[in-house]
Design a protein around this motif. Structure first.
Motif, PDB file in Angstrom:
ATOM      1  N   SER A 179       4.855-113.757  62.642  1.00  0.00           N
ATOM      2  CA  SER A 179       5.477-114.166  61.395  1.00  0.00           C
ATOM      3  C   SER A 179       5.106-113.148  60.327  1.00  0.00           C
ATOM      4  N   GLY A 180       6.053-112.294  59.972  1.00  0.00           N
ATOM      5  CA  GLY A 180       5.787-111.243  59.003  1.00  0.00           C
ATOM      6  C   GLY A 180       6.924-111.122  58.017  1.00  0.00           C
ATOM      7  N   ASP A 181       6.903-110.027  57.255  1.00  0.00           N
ATOM      8  CA  ASP A 181       7.932-109.802  56.250  1.00  0.00           C
ATOM      9  C   ASP A 181       8.313-108.324  56.275  1.00  0.00           C
ATOM     10  N   LEU A 182       9.623-108.069  56.265  1.00  0.00           N
ATOM     11  CA  LEU A 182      10.107-106.680  56.283  1.00  0.00           C
ATOM     12  C   LEU A 182       9.506-105.858  55.147  1.00  0.00           C
ATOM     13  N   ALA A 183       9.183-106.524  54.039  1.00  0.00           N
ATOM     14  CA  ALA A 183       8.637-105.808  52.884  1.00  0.00           C
ATOM     15  C   ALA A 183       7.290-105.165  53.204  1.00  0.00           C
ATOM     16  N   ASN A 184       6.641-105.619  54.312  1.00  0.00           N
ATOM     17  CA  ASN A 184       5.333-105.079  54.674  1.00  0.00           C
ATOM     18  C   ASN A 184       5.405-103.910  55.647  1.00  0.00           C
ATOM     19  N   MET A 185       6.614-103.394  55.890  1.00  0.00           N
ATOM     20  CA  MET A 185       6.707-102.181  56.701  1.00  0.00           C
ATOM     21  C   MET A 185       6.020-101.041  55.952  1.00  0.00           C
ATOM     22  N   SER A 186       5.129-100.310  56.649  1.00  0.00           N
ATOM     23  CA  SER A 186       4.422 -99.202  55.999  1.00  0.00           C
ATOM     24  C   SER A 186       5.413 -98.109  55.604  1.00  0.00           C
ATOM     25  N   TRP A 187       6.284 -97.753  56.532  1.00  0.00           N
ATOM     26  CA  TRP A 187       7.337 -96.764  56.277  1.00  0.00           C
ATOM     27  C   TRP A 187       8.669 -97.498  56.277  1.00  0.00           C
ATOM     28  N   LYS A 188       9.386 -97.440  55.161  1.00  0.00           N
ATOM     29  CA  LYS A 188      10.640 -98.171  55.010  1.00  0.00           C
ATOM     30  C   LYS A 188      11.725 -97.498  55.856  1.00  0.00           C
ATOM     31  N   VAL A 189      12.812 -98.208  56.062  1.00  0.00           N
ATOM     32  CA  VAL A 189      13.875 -97.705  56.943  1.00  0.00           C
ATOM     33  C   VAL A 189      14.320 -96.303  56.523  1.00  0.00           C
ATOM     34  N   ALA A 190      14.563 -96.087  55.233  1.00  0.00           N
ATOM     35  CA  ALA A 190      15.040 -94.768  54.785  1.00  0.00           C
ATOM     36  C   ALA A 190      13.999 -93.682  55.067  1.00  0.00           C
ATOM     37  N   GLU A 191      12.724 -94.032  54.888  1.00  0.00           N
ATOM     38  CA  GLU A 191      11.657 -93.060  55.146  1.00  0.00           C
ATOM     39  C   GLU A 191      11.532 -92.763  56.640  1.00  0.00           C
ATOM     40  N   VAL A 192      11.709 -93.795  57.461  1.00  0.00           N
ATOM     41  CA  VAL A 192      11.645 -93.608  58.914  1.00  0.00           C
ATOM     42  C   VAL A 192      12.754 -92.657  59.372  1.00  0.00           C
ATOM     43  N   ILE A 193      13.977 -92.899  58.908  1.00  0.00           N
ATOM     44  CA  ILE A 193      15.105 -92.040  59.291  1.00  0.00           C
ATOM     45  C   ILE A 193      14.846 -90.603  58.843  1.00  0.00           C
ATOM     46  N   ALA A 194      14.424 -90.444  57.586  1.00  0.00           N
ATOM     47  CA  ALA A 194      14.191 -89.100  57.048  1.00  0.00           C
ATOM     48  C   ALA A 194      13.110 -88.381  57.853  1.00  0.00           C
ATOM     49  N   ASN A 195      12.001 -89.088  58.140  1.00  0.00           N
ATOM     50  CA  ASN A 195      10.904 -88.447  58.878  1.00  0.00           C
ATOM     51  C   ASN A 195      11.319 -88.094  60.310  1.00  0.00           C
ATOM     52  N   LEU A 196      11.980 -89.045  60.984  1.00  0.00           N
ATOM     53  CA  LEU A 196      12.405 -88.788  62.366  1.00  0.00           C
ATOM     54  C   LEU A 196      13.362 -87.599  62.434  1.00  0.00           C
ATOM     55  N   SER A 197      14.189 -87.451  61.395  1.00  0.00           N
ATOM     56  CA  SER A 197      15.188 -86.366  61.399  1.00  0.00           C
ATOM     57  C   SER A 197      14.563 -84.997  61.167  1.00  0.00           C
ATOM     58  N   THR A 198      13.248 -84.952  60.886  1.00  0.00           N
ATOM     59  CA  THR A 198      12.564 -83.657  60.840  1.00  0.00           C
ATOM     60  C   THR A 198      12.124 -83.219  62.232  1.00  0.00           C
ATOM     61  N   PHE A 199      12.128 -84.166  63.194  1.00  0.00           N
ATOM     62  CA  PHE A 199      11.724 -83.856  64.572  1.00  0.00           C
ATOM     63  C   PHE A 199      12.916 -83.659  65.495  1.00  0.00           C
ATOM     64  N   VAL A 200      13.978 -84.435  65.296  1.00  0.00           N
ATOM     65  CA  VAL A 200      15.183 -84.352  66.135  1.00  0.00           C
ATOM     66  C   VAL A 200      16.404 -84.446  65.232  1.00  0.00           C
ATOM     67  N   ARG A 201      17.501 -83.852  65.678  1.00  0.00           N
ATOM     68  CA  ARG A 201      18.770 -84.018  64.971  1.00  0.00           C
ATOM     69  C   ARG A 201      19.329 -85.375  65.377  1.00  0.00           C
ATOM     70  N   LEU A 202      19.333 -86.299  64.441  1.00  0.00           N
ATOM     71  CA  LEU A 202      19.821 -87.645  64.729  1.00  0.00           C
ATOM     72  C   LEU A 202      21.335 -87.622  64.906  1.00  0.00           C
ATOM     73  N   ALA A 203      21.851 -88.617  65.625  1.00  0.00           N
ATOM     74  CA  ALA A 203      23.277 -88.629  65.952  1.00  0.00           C
ATOM     75  C   ALA A 203      23.809 -90.053  65.949  1.00  0.00           C
TER      76      ALA A 203
END
Ligand code: MN
Length: 230
Positions: A169-193
């Motif tokens: 039982s948690g809350d999305l607000a407690n994600m350490s890295w938010k969705v936009a930050e996750v996408i941005a960071n992952l896209s520095t390692f691989v070209r997302l598609a």
């Protein structure tokens, strides 16, 4: 194209409110993205409160729909991780945080099923996590809800029950890295598609499940999802 045998079918997920399906390209997962789960996994606190995100992958055909899911071989400690799943409709490399949400087609509720015993042995030896995380049917996922219908959920309950009893039982607000930050960071390692899925991590409360258990989970603003281990 002339293949030596017929190629495997394209893994896909249902899209809510549509007859068309979402074709899955790759599956990326974020580790330890909620502080309470990082603590229960024995991670040390970082001075600045969050460690850089790290990623692992599952095969695209590990994604299966709800309903009956086979209990995997080679484990005595299968655990559930309920997660918000991001489905990308656009990609790119080095995506700025401010533009990252524009890449999202929709969201789903998914389970990052984990052979915790296999993963723990891999951690001890510095081995890859693949056989602890990326086994057959290890990523049961509900239908995708388009951004056009639900927007971008950023806060609200994320929960999982086993046989009707609340375990996570948690809350999305407690994600350490938010969705936009996750996408941005992952896209520095691989070209997302388009077609890439990102499992965004799980809150505390992961626990062992066995054959016959029913797992019901949900994310506020997205939906609910259920499997039975058979
Ligand atoms: Mn996970």
């Amino acid at each position: 194209m002339n293949f030596v045998f017929p190629p495997a079918p394209t893994p896909a997920l249902a899209v809510a409110g549509s007859a068309a399906r979402f074709p899955i390209r790759r599956v990326f997962c974020v580790g330890r993205n909620y502080a309470d789960h990082a603590r229960e996994m024995g991670a040390h606190e970082q001075a600045d409160g969050r460690e850089p995100p790290f990623f692992f992958s599952k095969p695209a055909d590990a994604v299966v729909p709800g309903g009956d899911v086979p209990y995997p071989p080679a484990t005595a400690n299968l655990q559930h991780e309920i997660e918000l799943v991001v489905a990308l409709g656009k990609g790119g490399a080095d995506i700025p945080v401010a533009q990252a949400l524009d890449c999202v087609f929709g969201y789903a509720v998914g389970l990052d099923l984990t052979r915790r015993d296999v993963q723990a042995r891999a951690k001890e030896k510095g081995h890859p996590w693949d056989m602890g995380k990326g086994f057959d049917a290890s990523a049961p996922t509900g239908e995708i809800h388009p951004v056009a219908a639900i927007g971008h959920p950023q806060a609200g309950s994320i929960w999982l029950k086993v046989n009707g009893e609340t375990r996570q039982s948690g809350d999305l607000a407690n994600m350490s890295w938010k969705v936009a930050e996750v996408i941005a960071n992952l896209s520095t390692f691989v070209r997302l598609a388009p077609g890439d899925l990102i499992f965004t991590g799980t809150p505390a409360g992961v626990s062992t499940v066995v054959r016959g258990d029913t797992l019901d989970g949900g994310v506020a603003g997205v939906g609910e999802f259920s499997i039975r281990l058979v």
